[in-house]
Design an enzyme around this catalytic site. Structure first.
Site, short mmCIF file in Angstrom:
data_model
loop_
_atom_site.label_atom_id
_atom_site.label_comp_id
_atom_site.label_asym_id
_atom_site.label_seq_id
_atom_site.Cartn_x
_atom_site.Cartn_y
_atom_site.Cartn_z
N HIS A 1 50.42 49.63 45.22
CA HIS A 1 50.27 48.44 46.06
C HIS A 1 51.57 47.66 46.19
O HIS A 1 51.93 47.20 47.29
CB HIS A 1 49.18 47.52 45.48
CG HIS A 1 47.85 48.17 45.35
ND1 HIS A 1 47.16 48.65 46.43
CD2 HIS A 1 47.08 48.44 44.27
CE1 HIS A 1 46.01 49.17 46.02
NE2 HIS A 1 45.95 49.05 44.71
N HIS B 1 40.37 48.54 49.79
CA HIS B 1 39.40 49.59 50.14
C HIS B 1 38.64 49.21 51.41
O HIS B 1 38.40 50.06 52.29
CB HIS B 1 38.43 49.83 49.00
CG HIS B 1 39.10 50.24 47.72
ND1 HIS B 1 38.47 50.22 46.51
CD2 HIS B 1 40.37 50.68 47.49
CE1 HIS B 1 39.31 50.62 45.56
NE2 HIS B 1 40.47 50.90 46.13
#
Length: 300
Positions: free
Chosen positions: A270, A86
């Site tokens: 991911h 993030h």
């Protein structure tokens, strides 16, 4: 605010940006500071709590050591930092090329589960233009990876574009698609506030694995069957797929520069993003580093 990437020069911060919070998986409270850095530094994480070995972890495509539920980087001495995605998304979207991220624990604070707090933090610190031209990773040939029904690919494009599609059995999510140009304005308006999400029935299993110890309704959208447990529900339409795109932006920035190319992801996460990064790096003929002037793109 003008996009630093559009300015075609590298940028760092004008001053330090400092915050504290809890790691979503470790549950530990961590203090984090993002500091200005010279050109050529890239993004480097430093574990200030580690003093008996090398505590610096430069972010590269090869530094990712775990990508099951988050992006974890490590150096040769085994010093790790988890959940960088993030913050990495906020840095690349706001055009920050060089920064040192110092923290006194093993995981970047989750904050509210989105990139919004990191954007606010960077905005307060301010940005400083550097003399070095901004480098880009230009995709020259298509690269694709698959895992079952999940796919991720990069294809040539004269700007940075992204399309992401998810499909969940939960009626709360269903099939969602987002397709956009990855630039600062779009990131601020459509992507940065989208929060991470998970299912209530998975929480106990994750905690038995030593994960999600710091997860709560304060930092994740939690779904129970066909209900959203968070007060106030969602922040925006298609928040789930927007967050998956946010993750991808952060995961791809381990390449060290913004992309000139189009990313297309279907049901990935991911792990698939990092597999795509490694596949691209394994095919040097499929990409090149370029700088851009107003008139042309030049090979670096």
């Amino acid at each position: 605010m003008a996009s630093a990437i559009k300015d075609q020069h590298e940028h760092t911060l004008a001053g330090p940006a400092i915050c504290a919070g809890v790691g979503v998986h470790s549950g530990q409270r961590v203090r984090l500071s993002i500091r200005p850095a010279p050109t050529g530094t890239g993004i480097v994480f430093v574990r200030s709590d580690v003093t008996d070995r090398d505590n610096r972890i430069p972010v590269t495509g090869d530094s990712v050591v775990d990508s099951r539920l988050n992006t974890v980087i490590a150096n040769a001495d085994g010093v790790r930092v988890a959940t960088i995605e993030h913050l990495m998304a906020a840095l690349v979207a706001l055009g920050v090329s060089n920064a040192v991220v110092e923290l006194d624990g093993e995981e970047v604070p989750i904050m509210d589960g989105s990139a919004l707090p990191f954007v606010q933090l960077l905005d307060r610190a301010g940005f400083r233009r550097q003399h070095t031209p901004q480098r880009f990773i230009e995709v020259l040939e298509p690269i694709e990876v698959t895992e079952g029904d999940k796919t991720a690919r990069l294809v040539p494009c004269d700007r940075y574009e992204m399309r992401f599609e998810i499909d969940f059995a939960s009626a709360v999510i269903g099939n969602q698609v987002v397709d956009f140009v990855v630039d600062e304005a779009t990131f601020r308006n459509e992507i940065m506030a989208a929060r991470t999400f998970g299912f209530a029935h998975e929480v106990e299993a994750l905690r038995q694995m030593g994960l999600a110890r710091g997860g709560s309704l304060e930092n994740a959208v939690v779904i129970d069957g066909d209900r959203i447990l968070n007060d106030g529900g969602l922040r925006m339409e298609r928040e789930f797929v927007r967050h998956k795109a946010l993750d991808a932006i952060g995961d791809l920035f381990v390449l060290g520069a913004p992309l000139l190319g189009r990313y297309e992801g279907v049901k990935g996460g991911h792990a698939l993003n990092n597999k795509l990064v490694r596949e691209l790096l394994a095919h040097p003929e499929a990409w090149r580093v370029v700088t851009r002037t107003p008139e042309m793109a030049e090979s670096a």
